[in-house]
Scaffold this active site. Structure first.
Site, PDB file in Angstrom:
ATOM      1  N   HIS A  27       0.832  -1.206   0.000  1.00  0.00           N
ATOM      2  CA  HIS A  27       0.000   0.000   0.000  1.00  0.00           C
ATOM      3  C   HIS A  27       0.870   1.261   0.000  1.00  0.00           C
ATOM      4  CE1 HIS A  27      -3.790   2.158   1.162  1.00  0.00           C
ATOM      5  NE2 HIS A  27      -2.895   3.049   1.572  1.00  0.00           N
ATOM      6  N   GLU A  28       1.788   1.345   0.952  1.00  0.00           N
ATOM      7  CA  GLU A  28       2.625   2.540   1.056  1.00  0.00           C
ATOM      8  C   GLU A  28       3.620   2.624  -0.111  1.00  0.00           C
ATOM      9  OE1 GLU A  28       1.762   4.713   3.001  1.00  0.00           O
ATOM     10  OE2 GLU A  28       0.568   3.661   4.491  1.00  0.00           O
ATOM     11  N   HIS A  31       1.850   4.110  -3.097  1.00  0.00           N
ATOM     12  CA  HIS A  31       1.775   5.572  -3.005  1.00  0.00           C
ATOM     13  C   HIS A  31       3.094   6.203  -3.458  1.00  0.00           C
ATOM     14  CE1 HIS A  31      -2.098   5.919  -1.177  1.00  0.00           C
ATOM     15  NE2 HIS A  31      -1.759   5.410   0.002  1.00  0.00           N
TER      16      HIS A  31
END
Length: 225
Positions: A27-28, A31
């Site tokens: 997820h990170e 980003h």
């Protein structure tokens, strides 16, 4: 959730933790990677474009996730002024995180169609990974700052709601924390037993699983929720 899972199935509980580690990491990293590709190298220069969990897991957030069932990863620094694409650039960066969890969920569901993943240790692993990433996907789409859903929705709200947007950007984290704490107490008081936040997440999970089932990609039902 995780502590109670240990009482019922230590193996599943461990796989849940590993699923959250995987989900938070991708997820990170998503980003950071998307921001870098769209022109903002802030996260890239800080070593966040990586699948190394150590770069993305927050110590306190990780401990609370296991103990209280609510946690977080290290926020990815993003300089919106450097991102190309107008309003769509920052929206793409925000959506990249949940999209990565959806991608992991789809991979898990596809693997489940193979006979080798339908029993034993591999079934438990796939079920845990699918569940945690589905949970991260829908949770992060809730439009309350600092969750990604707010960064996806708020840029398209009419100007008449600027006051609301300003209020939520300033106090959203407290609103989110309040919902978590309210849910903790309501879930122990008859006749509730279901927190507002849990109800929202459960409602969002159901159409996600249904959509995958309609595509012929079954998701193994998690033993706990």
């Amino acid at each position: 959730m995780l502590l109670s899972a240990f009482n019922l199935s230590p193996l599943f509980a461990v796989m849940l933790i590993m699923g959250f580690v995987l989900g938070i990491t991708v997820h990170e990293a998503a980003h950071a990677f998307t921001a870098w590709r769209l022109g903002d190298s802030t996260a890239y220069r800080q070593g966040r474009v990586t699948l190394n969990p150590a770069e993305h897991l927050d110590p306190l957030g990780s401990v609370l996730l296991v103990v209280a069932g609510f946690g977080w990863g290290k926020p990815v620094p993003v300089d919106a002024s450097r991102i190309r694409g107008g309003v769509w650039g920052p929206v793409a960066v925000a959506f990249a995180g949940p999209a990565s969890n959806l991608a992991v969920l789809v991979v898990c569901a596809a693997l489940y169609r193979l006979a080798v993943f339908q029993e034993g240790f591999l079934l438990v692993t796939i079920a845990a990974f699918a569940f945690t990433n589905a949970l991260l996907f829908v949770f992060n789409l809730i439009p309350i700052p600092p969750l990604d859903g707010s960064k996806i929705l708020y840029p398209f709200l009419p100007r008449a709601l600027n006051g609301f947007v300003g209020f939520m950007n300033e106090y959203g984290p407290y609103v989110l924390l309040g919902l978590v704490l309210l849910g903790y107490f309501l879930s122990r008081v008859p006749p509730f037993y279901v927190s507002p936040l849990s109800f929202i997440i459960s409602s969002m999970l159901q159409p996600l699983y249904l959509a995958l089932a309609l595509l012929g990609v079954p998701v193994p039902p998690p033993p706990l929720f």
